[in-house]
Design a protein around this motif. Structure first.
Motif, short mmCIF file in Angstrom:
data_model
loop_
_atom_site.label_atom_id
_atom_site.label_comp_id
_atom_site.label_asym_id
_atom_site.label_seq_id
_atom_site.Cartn_x
_atom_site.Cartn_y
_atom_site.Cartn_z
N HIS A 26 -4.34 -9.76 0.12
CA HIS A 26 -3.01 -9.76 0.72
C HIS A 26 -3.07 -9.09 2.08
CE1 HIS A 26 -0.32 -9.96 -3.14
NE2 HIS A 26 -0.88 -11.10 -2.84
N CYS A 27 -2.42 -9.71 3.05
CA CYS A 27 -2.08 -9.01 4.28
C CYS A 27 -0.58 -8.81 4.23
CB CYS A 27 -2.49 -9.80 5.51
SG CYS A 27 -2.14 -8.91 7.03
N CYS A 28 -0.15 -7.55 4.05
CA CYS A 28 1.28 -7.28 3.86
C CYS A 28 1.87 -6.66 5.12
CB CYS A 28 1.49 -6.37 2.67
SG CYS A 28 3.26 -6.15 2.32
N LEU A 43 -4.15 -4.40 4.49
CA LEU A 43 -5.01 -5.41 3.88
C LEU A 43 -5.43 -4.91 2.51
CD1 LEU A 43 -7.27 -6.26 6.93
CD2 LEU A 43 -5.71 -7.85 5.79
N ASN A 44 -4.99 -5.62 1.48
CA ASN A 44 -5.27 -5.22 0.10
C ASN A 44 -6.08 -6.29 -0.61
OD1 ASN A 44 -3.92 -2.70 -0.10
ND2 ASN A 44 -1.95 -3.74 -0.35
N ALA A 45 -7.26 -5.91 -1.11
CA ALA A 45 -8.06 -6.82 -1.93
C ALA A 45 -7.81 -6.48 -3.39
CB ALA A 45 -9.54 -6.66 -1.60
N MET A 46 -7.23 -7.44 -4.10
CA MET A 46 -6.86 -7.21 -5.50
C MET A 46 -8.04 -7.47 -6.41
SD MET A 46 -3.33 -8.83 -6.80
CE MET A 46 -2.79 -9.21 -5.16
N ILE A 47 -8.37 -6.48 -7.22
CA ILE A 47 -9.56 -6.60 -8.07
C ILE A 47 -9.38 -5.79 -9.35
CG2 ILE A 47 -10.73 -4.65 -6.90
CD1 ILE A 47 -13.40 -6.25 -7.29
N GLU A 48 -10.07 -6.20 -10.41
CA GLU A 48 -10.05 -5.45 -11.66
C GLU A 48 -10.60 -4.04 -11.39
OE1 GLU A 48 -11.48 -8.33 -11.04
OE2 GLU A 48 -11.12 -9.79 -12.63
N THR A 82 -8.32 9.67 3.93
CA THR A 82 -8.40 8.21 4.09
C THR A 82 -7.96 7.53 2.79
OG1 THR A 82 -10.27 8.44 5.60
CG2 THR A 82 -9.96 6.27 4.58
N ALA A 83 -7.08 6.52 2.93
CA ALA A 83 -6.67 5.74 1.76
C ALA A 83 -7.75 4.73 1.43
CB ALA A 83 -5.35 5.03 2.06
N VAL A 84 -8.17 4.70 0.18
CA VAL A 84 -9.20 3.74 -0.22
C VAL A 84 -8.68 2.64 -1.15
CG1 VAL A 84 -11.25 5.12 0.26
CG2 VAL A 84 -10.08 5.42 -1.92
N TRP A 85 -7.67 2.98 -1.97
CA TRP A 85 -7.03 1.92 -2.76
C TRP A 85 -5.67 2.36 -3.27
CZ3 TRP A 85 -12.08 3.31 -4.93
CH2 TRP A 85 -12.01 4.26 -5.95
N SER A 86 -4.93 1.36 -3.79
CA SER A 86 -3.59 1.60 -4.33
C SER A 86 -3.50 1.05 -5.74
CB SER A 86 -2.53 0.86 -3.51
OG SER A 86 -2.19 1.57 -2.36
N PHE A 96 -5.85 -2.27 -5.77
CA PHE A 96 -5.66 -2.90 -4.47
C PHE A 96 -6.51 -2.13 -3.46
CE2 PHE A 96 -1.83 -5.64 -5.11
CZ PHE A 96 -1.61 -5.35 -6.45
N VAL A 97 -7.71 -2.63 -3.23
CA VAL A 97 -8.66 -1.93 -2.36
C VAL A 97 -8.29 -2.17 -0.91
CG1 VAL A 97 -11.08 -1.77 -1.66
CG2 VAL A 97 -10.50 -2.04 -4.08
N ARG A 98 -8.24 -1.10 -0.12
CA ARG A 98 -7.95 -1.22 1.30
C ARG A 98 -9.15 -1.83 2.01
NH1 ARG A 98 -3.36 0.39 0.12
NH2 ARG A 98 -2.30 2.16 1.07
#
Ligand code: ZN
Ligand code: ZN
Length: 155
Positions: A26-28, A43-48, A82-86, A96-98
């Motif tokens: 996602h680009c939000c 930019l969030n990469a959605m992953i297990e 630093t944010a690494v994921w949400s 949601f990996v940055r």
């Protein structure tokens, strides 16, 4: 997508590895993401979650206010911030990996642009990538394999 993707924070304390490609990226452009990142979009990469291996460090959760009231926690390096994921909606099994924290952020371009209604006017989107004023139906946009993965992780 069978590649492995390494990433980490700015100071190097947090290092992680994505063990496969994400389900979707996602680009939000929503106002929350703009404010929380201090920039134009996230930019969030959605992953297990079990496909993200923490190699070092201890990402610390910060709870963010949301319009929906559903919980959103941003995990940041305890040392440098630093944010690494949400994690959204309390779904610990989905991460949601940055993408900007990857060593090679260009490896995972956005699969979709969302909340373009608040996109900054000087950001020009590529024509070949789906874009939505607000949110969208993943059923209409995601590849079948990714839908399967999400279904599996949601139980
Ligand atoms: Zn750090
Ligand atoms: Zn957003």
């Amino acid at each position: 997508m069978s590649d492995v993707f390494n990433g980490g924070c700015a100071c190097g304390a947090v290092r992680y590895r994505m063990l496969s490609g994400p389900m979707f990226v996602h680009c939000c452009h929503c106002k929350d993401c703009q404010r929380q990142t201090g920039t134009a979009f996230v930019l969030n990469a959605m992953i297990e979650s079990d496909r993200v291996e923490l190699l070092s460090g201890e990402p610390r959760p910060f709870t963010m206010p949301t319009d929906s009231g559903r919980p959103h926690r941003v995990f940041r390096c305890a040392e440098c911030g630093t944010a690494v994921w949400s994690e959204y909606g309390g779904l610990t099994q989905l991460r949601f990996v940055r993408v900007g924290s990857l060593d090679e952020p260009a490896a995972l371009p956005p699969d979709v642009h969302i909340y373009t209604r608040s996109k900054l006017p000087w950001v020009t989107l590529p024509e070949q990538v789906p874009a939505f004023e607000a949110y969208y139906s993943s059923r209409d946009v995601w590849p079948a394999a990714s839908l399967e993965r999400r279904k599996a992780v949601m139980g």
